[in-house]
Design a protein around this motif. Structure first.
Motif, mmCIF file in Angstrom:
data_model
loop_
_atom_site.group_PDB
_atom_site.id
_atom_site.type_symbol
_atom_site.label_atom_id
_atom_site.label_comp_id
_atom_site.label_asym_id
_atom_site.label_seq_id
_atom_site.Cartn_x
_atom_site.Cartn_y
_atom_site.Cartn_z
ATOM 1 N N LEU A 1 0.839 -1.190 0.000
ATOM 2 C CA LEU A 1 0.000 0.000 0.000
ATOM 3 C C LEU A 1 0.874 1.239 0.000
ATOM 4 O O LEU A 1 1.983 1.233 0.533
ATOM 5 N N HIS B 1 -8.434 7.130 -3.614
ATOM 6 C CA HIS B 1 -7.605 6.295 -2.743
ATOM 7 C C HIS B 1 -8.392 5.098 -2.211
ATOM 8 O O HIS B 1 -7.847 3.991 -2.110
ATOM 9 N N THR C 1 -8.602 2.467 -5.091
ATOM 10 C CA THR C 1 -7.377 1.690 -5.299
ATOM 11 C C THR C 1 -7.091 0.787 -4.104
ATOM 12 O O THR C 1 -6.590 -0.329 -4.271
ATOM 13 N N LEU C 2 -7.434 1.239 -2.910
ATOM 14 C CA LEU C 2 -7.258 0.420 -1.711
ATOM 15 C C LEU C 2 -8.113 -0.834 -1.799
ATOM 16 O O LEU C 2 -7.656 -1.946 -1.481
ATOM 17 N N LYS D 1 -0.488 6.801 2.121
ATOM 18 C CA LYS D 1 -1.830 7.331 2.347
ATOM 19 C C LYS D 1 -2.860 6.213 2.387
ATOM 20 O O LYS D 1 -3.798 6.252 3.179
ATOM 21 N N GLU D 2 -2.710 5.219 1.532
ATOM 22 C CA GLU D 2 -3.636 4.091 1.566
ATOM 23 C C GLU D 2 -3.569 3.379 2.909
ATOM 24 O O GLU D 2 -4.605 3.006 3.473
#
Length: 232
Positions: free
Chosen positions: A159, A202, A205-206, A162-163
């Motif tokens: 990750l 985000h 994508t996480l 930020k994730e």
């Protein structure tokens, strides 16, 4: 107090030297590279605490350099670019940048952002983690705050910083809904203006990295009109 080393990868020599002067005046050590390939080589050879990275460069562009950096570690990276569209900014953040400044820029603001990123990187304990265990196990996922690692079905998942912080925030309070505004303020520690898109990208994508698409019950759930939560 340890002197932090900042790597400036910028093909415009005047800009690189200007940034270097302001950072050295603040007590930082600086290293300069004027193309992506030599910048990545310096990063791999030296101990770097933060990278200031241009996007449009010879040899390797900034996106390619950042992708290589993120395969090695989670050193803070600030994009400094003439590209000013929201798409460019969000794209940079999604692939792993911690901040994004556009040219022309105020050198003093850049120094302030460098200081902010270093504080987060070297003093990060996680607001939600400070009174909780350093390891969270939820469904088939294990988060380790000390190592800043995530295991899904006992397999490591990479990750971005930020994730990880978004995931830790949500997982620390399972079933609690966090608004985009609260997530942005807690993770980016900045005033919330148009942060909703940044948070949304985000989160998307996480999810791709940690969720089993065959599961009916999502680990990270969108509560429409309210925000996001992790289901225990």
């Amino acid at each position: 107090m340890q002197t932090r080393t900042i790597l400036i990868i910028e093909d415009e020599v005047e800009i690189a030297e200007l940034v270097s002067i302001h950072l050295r005046n603040e007590g930082f050590a600086t290293l300069l590279a004027h193309d992506g390939k030599s910048g990545l080589s310096l990063f791999q050879q030296r101990s770097i605490d933060l990278v200031i990275l241009d996007i449009m460069m010879p040899e390797m562009n900034g996106h390619e350099v950042l992708t290589q950096i993120r395969q090695i570690n989670q050193t803070p990276v600030i994009f400094l670019s003439a590209k000013q569209s929201d798409f460019d900014k969000i794209s940079g953040l999604v692939i792993g940048a911690d901040d994004y400044m556009t040219k022309p820029f105020n050198p003093l603001e850049l120094v302030a952002r460098v200081n902010a990123q270093l504080r987060r990187a070297f003093q990060w304990t996680g607001q939600t983690a400070s009174s909780k265990a350093d390891v969270i196990n939820i469904q088939n996922v294990c988060l380790d705050a000390d190592q800043r690692t995530v295991l899904v079905n006992e397999q490591k998942v990479n990750l971005t910083p930020k994730e990880f912080e978004i995931f830790w925030l949500l997982a620390s309070s399972p079933n609690q809904v966090f608004s985009s505004e609260k997530i942005f303020q807690r993770v980016w520690k900045e005033d919330y203006f148009e942060g909703a898109n940044t948070v949304m990208v985000h989160i998307r994508t996480l999810r791709k990295k940690i969720e089993d698409t065959n599961k009916a019950n999502r680990l990270i759930e969108t509560v429409w009109g309210v925000g996001y939560k992790v289901n225990a």
